[in-house]
Enzyme design. Structure first.
Site, PDB file in Angstrom:
ATOM      1  N   SER A 104     -16.680  41.162   2.976  1.00 30.25           N
ATOM      2  CA  SER A 104     -16.998  40.967   4.385  1.00 30.25           C
ATOM      3  C   SER A 104     -17.416  42.300   4.989  1.00 30.25           C
ATOM      4  CB  SER A 104     -15.801  40.346   5.125  1.00 30.25           C
ATOM      5  OG  SER A 104     -16.162  40.019   6.457  1.00 30.25           O
ATOM      6  N   THR A 105     -16.700  42.807   5.980  1.00 27.45           N
ATOM      7  CA  THR A 105     -17.087  44.041   6.660  1.00 27.45           C
ATOM      8  C   THR A 105     -17.229  45.194   5.671  1.00 27.45           C
ATOM      9  OG1 THR A 105     -15.803  43.272   8.554  1.00 27.45           O
ATOM     10  CG2 THR A 105     -16.538  45.561   8.584  1.00 27.45           C
ATOM     11  N   HIS A 126     -19.809  37.567   3.915  1.00 29.06           N
ATOM     12  CA  HIS A 126     -19.885  36.985   5.242  1.00 29.06           C
ATOM     13  C   HIS A 126     -21.119  37.526   5.957  1.00 29.06           C
ATOM     14  CE1 HIS A 126     -15.213  36.552   5.071  1.00 29.06           C
ATOM     15  NE2 HIS A 126     -15.833  35.557   4.463  1.00 29.06           N
ATOM     16  N   MET A 176     -12.494  42.464   6.530  1.00 32.11           N
ATOM     17  CA  MET A 176     -11.383  42.202   7.439  1.00 32.11           C
ATOM     18  C   MET A 176     -10.836  40.806   7.212  1.00 32.11           C
ATOM     19  SD  MET A 176     -11.368  42.092  11.584  1.00 32.11           S
ATOM     20  CE  MET A 176      -9.883  41.575  12.457  1.00 32.11           C
ATOM     21  N   ASP A 179      -9.620  36.031   4.118  1.00 38.53           N
ATOM     22  CA  ASP A 179     -10.421  35.039   3.406  1.00 38.53           C
ATOM     23  C   ASP A 179     -10.523  35.433   1.931  1.00 38.53           C
ATOM     24  OD1 ASP A 179     -12.062  32.848   2.906  1.00 38.53           O
ATOM     25  OD2 ASP A 179     -13.892  33.964   3.383  1.00 38.53           O
TER      26      ASP A 179
END
Length: 353
Positions: A173-174, A199, A292, A295
């Site tokens: 993600s991030t 993401h 972050m 998930d």
């Protein structure tokens, strides 16, 4: 409180983002600016923790402003853009310049979309506030969070014969766009097949995959239903679609699905990892990169319980040590490594197992 400065030439967007952030107990809008020149003065006065930044603005474009920020006084920046397809390369450049994340501007008037955007936008701000930003060379849950059951029901795992043909499944993600680039560039042309959930907004993943395809020795593309997982190929889940791995005889292939947000994301790492546990078992190698939230943590534990090897990115090299941390806390990760060592470790595992 996370202090946010909104920089966008659209009064409608400034108002919409202000309303979204003001409804969150841990986010405070300390100012807005219609262009980068106004933003510079407000940054000096207000000292924000995070900036949201549009790309197309008068007097100075967002990319130029981003480079100035990250080369002089780095601060977490979230690009807020409509991400029209022809501008996707610009958004990729923003990530190269140091932006922490990219979010879609809320499409006011579509209540369902705005509700989903609210979660993604506020998560992006919280992630950015935790991010470790570098000088550029010249958790809070506000709504019920669905599990992978919403897309792929849990079933008793069956013993599955281990084969020599492995598949690497990756969640991020991030900070993940850069981490995925580093990982894929370390892969030889004949590496095991790779399936990735990063993401990202819809309309962005195709350009991301195309860019990686140009940079890497392996073939990289945005996944489509029916795509076969092949050695030397990486498939990236398209934005706004869940990606699952299925098996037909000796063939592994991709299935894309609609469905609700899972762990507040679509695509969700948990969905990919659960499908890997169910259809790959010990033939899978799981990799959790920077991001972050949590998930993928539950899905990675299911993979490990099904016999898969699992690797996580360490805290020191993660932009946000959230997803790897949560997976590690659950006992889902066999080993944590610096990003630069993950590729060689995965290859070594694929040869041993």
């Amino acid at each position: 409180m996370i202090k946010v400065l909104i920089v966008d030439d659209s009064a409608v967007v400034r108002q919409g983002l202000s309303e979204i952030f003001s409804s969150e107990a841990d986010i405070e809008v300390i100012g807005t600016a219609a262009d980068p020149f106004v933003a510079v003065e407000k940054m000096r006065q207000l000292k924000p923790d995070v900036i949201t930044l549009d790309i197309e603005m008068p007097r100075m474009d967002g990319l130029t402003f981003l480079r100035k920020i990250m080369s002089q006084h780095p601060i977490p920046v979230v690009i807020c853009s409509s991400l029209v397809s022809e501008r996707s390369d610009t958004q990729l450049k923003a990530l190269e310049y140091g932006a922490v994340d990219i979010i879609l501007k809320p499409k006011l008037g579509t209540k369902a979309f705005l509700f989903e955007s609210r979660q993604l936008i506020t998560d992006a701000i919280r992630g950015a506030a935790q991010a470790k930003v570098k000088l550029l060379g010249v958790k809070k849950v506000t709504s019920p969070k669905l599990s992978a059951d919403a897309v792929l029901p849990s079933v008793p795992l069956k013993a599955m014969a281990e084969t020599t043909e492995k598949v690497i499944v990756v969640g991020a993600s991030t900070g993940g766009t850069e981490a995925i680039r580093v990982l894929l560039q370390s892969m030889p042309a004949d590496c095991p097949a790779i399936a990735i959930v990063q993401h990202m907004p819809e309309g962005f993943t195709r350009s991301f995959a195309d860019r990686l395809n140009q940079l890497c020795r392996i073939q990289v593309k945005e996944a489509e239903t029916g795509d076969t997982l092949l050695r030397g190929h990486a498939l990236i889940a398209p934005g706004n679609r869940h990606m699952l791995i299925k098996r037909s005889g000796a063939r592994y292939y991709i299935e894309l699905r609609e469905g609700p947000l899972v762990s507040r994301h679509r695509p969700s790492v948990n969905v990919l990892f659960r499908s890997a546990a169910q259809h790959l078992g010990a033939n899978a190698i799981g990799v959790m990169l920077t991001g972050m939230g949590d998930d993928g943590a539950d899905g990675m534990l299911e993979m490990k319980q099904a016999g898969a090897a699992t690797v996580g990115q360490d805290e020191a090299t993660s932009v946000v040590y959230g997803m790897p941390k949560e997976a590690f806390k659950r006992g889902a990760i066999d080993v944590q490594l610096p990003l630069e060592q993950i590729g060689s470790k995965v290859l070594a595992i694929s040869l041993k197992r």
